[in-house]
Scaffold this active site. Structure first.
Site, PDB file in Angstrom:
ATOM      1  N   HIS A  34       4.276   5.488 -22.340  1.00 15.37           N
ATOM      2  CA  HIS A  34       3.504   5.471 -23.578  1.00 15.37           C
ATOM      3  C   HIS A  34       4.245   6.303 -24.620  1.00 15.37           C
ATOM      4  CE1 HIS A  34       2.346   9.437 -22.220  1.00 15.37           C
ATOM      5  NE2 HIS A  34       1.878   8.908 -21.095  1.00 15.37           N
ATOM      6  N   HIS A  37       5.912   9.596 -23.667  1.00 19.67           N
ATOM      7  CA  HIS A  37       7.239   9.510 -23.027  1.00 19.67           C
ATOM      8  C   HIS A  37       8.306   9.237 -24.089  1.00 19.67           C
ATOM      9  CE1 HIS A  37       4.655   8.208 -19.499  1.00 19.67           C
ATOM     10  NE2 HIS A  37       5.369   9.184 -18.969  1.00 19.67           N
TER      11      HIS A  37
END
Ligand code: PAF
Length: 282
Positions: A34, A37
């Site tokens: 997501h 990250h």
């Protein structure tokens, strides 16, 4: 982006890059990526010449086998996200590649107090599993910089300890801020498992932490903690814990002298999904 599945090929590549003087940044993940990250990849790209990420759903860190079985896997999407973020190298090993001799049963990292509180208490064995895999990954990658998200506050502290224990002290640990959805919910791979109704309720965990931050009194903190727990229960979340702790040691604080730096941490179930979050308070 170059994709490696075999440790030996990956290490040969890394050795060549290091001989060329390249600085390596490393973002370990379990996939289901997501924006949080992506922000770690972006931070790494700013500080390093090559950014390496790994995707490996590590079986040894799941204390609940059902949680492992249901962990979201979105490989194609992950590869696209990493490529779009400018990640240069992806390591995607099999379980056999990481644990060629099976899972060692005798290995025990001395995590001390960190293993007995909060996540350590509610997820027995979890941090030993995290250390097992991160130790192997650090041995393989030997990065200059390691990037982790503050959302896993206690994990960051455990990995700091692991770096000391394993003598990888040349690796700089960079802890990056938690990414949140517009309604405050901390981004997490597990959010993908929430149904529509649960997803609406989930930000209650953030609001409970915010309630602590906004009402922090000098002195006794017990009734503030109790009112935060009530906020979770009122929203049909089942709390494992809400704790106010020293931000550097994670020792619980029941009376605050207004001097210490504090963090509030929470873990709660929404249906079958266990959510965690934290907020630094001052
Ligand atoms: O935070 C995670 O995604 C995992 O615990 C990590 C650090 C990649 C180890 O498997």
């Amino acid at each position: 982006m170059i994709l490696f599945r075999k440790k030996t090929d990956f290490q040969t590549y890394l050795t060549t890059q290091k001989q060329r003087g390249k600085k390596i940044g490393f973002v370990p993940t379990m996939g289901a990526l997501h924006q949080g990250h992506v922000s770690l990849i972006e931070s790494s790209r700013k500080d390093n010449s090559i950014t390496v990420s790994s995707i490996f759903v590590n079986p040894t860190q799941f204390n609940d086998p059902n949680d492992f079985k249901k962990y979201p896997v979105t490989i194609e999407n992950d590869i696209n996200k990493l490529e779009a973020a400018g990640c240069e190298v992806l390591f995607m090993p099999s379980v056999e590649e990481i644990y060629p001799d099976g899972v060692p049963s005798d290995l025990k990292y001395d995590l001390g107090y960190l293993e007995t509180i909060l996540e350590g208490k509610y997820r027995p064995g979890h941090f030993q599993g995290v250390c097992m895999v991160v130790h192997r990954l650090l041995d393989i990658v030997k990065p200059d910089n390691l990037y982790l998200g503050q959302k896993d506050y206690q994990q960051c502290m455990v990995i700091r300890r692991l770096i000391e224990l394993t003598g990888h002290t040349e690796i700089k640990l960079n802890i990056c801020p938690t990414f949140r959805e517009p309604d405050g919910l901390a981004m997490s791979s597990r959010n993908l498992r929430l149904n529509e109704e649960e997803r609406k309720t989930a930000p209650a965990i953030y609001r409970a932490l915010l309630h602590i931050k906004e009402n922090l009194p000098k002195g006794d903190l017990l009734s503030l903690k109790e009112s935060a727990v009530k906020k979770l229960i009122d929203n049909r979340l089942k709390p494992d814990y809400i704790e106010i702790a020293d931000a550097d040691t994670l020792k619980p604080i029941s009376k605050w002298n207004a001097g210490q730096k504090l963090v509030a941490l929470a873990a709660a179930y929404l249906g079958e999904v266990r959510l965690i979050d934290n907020l630094v308070l001052n």
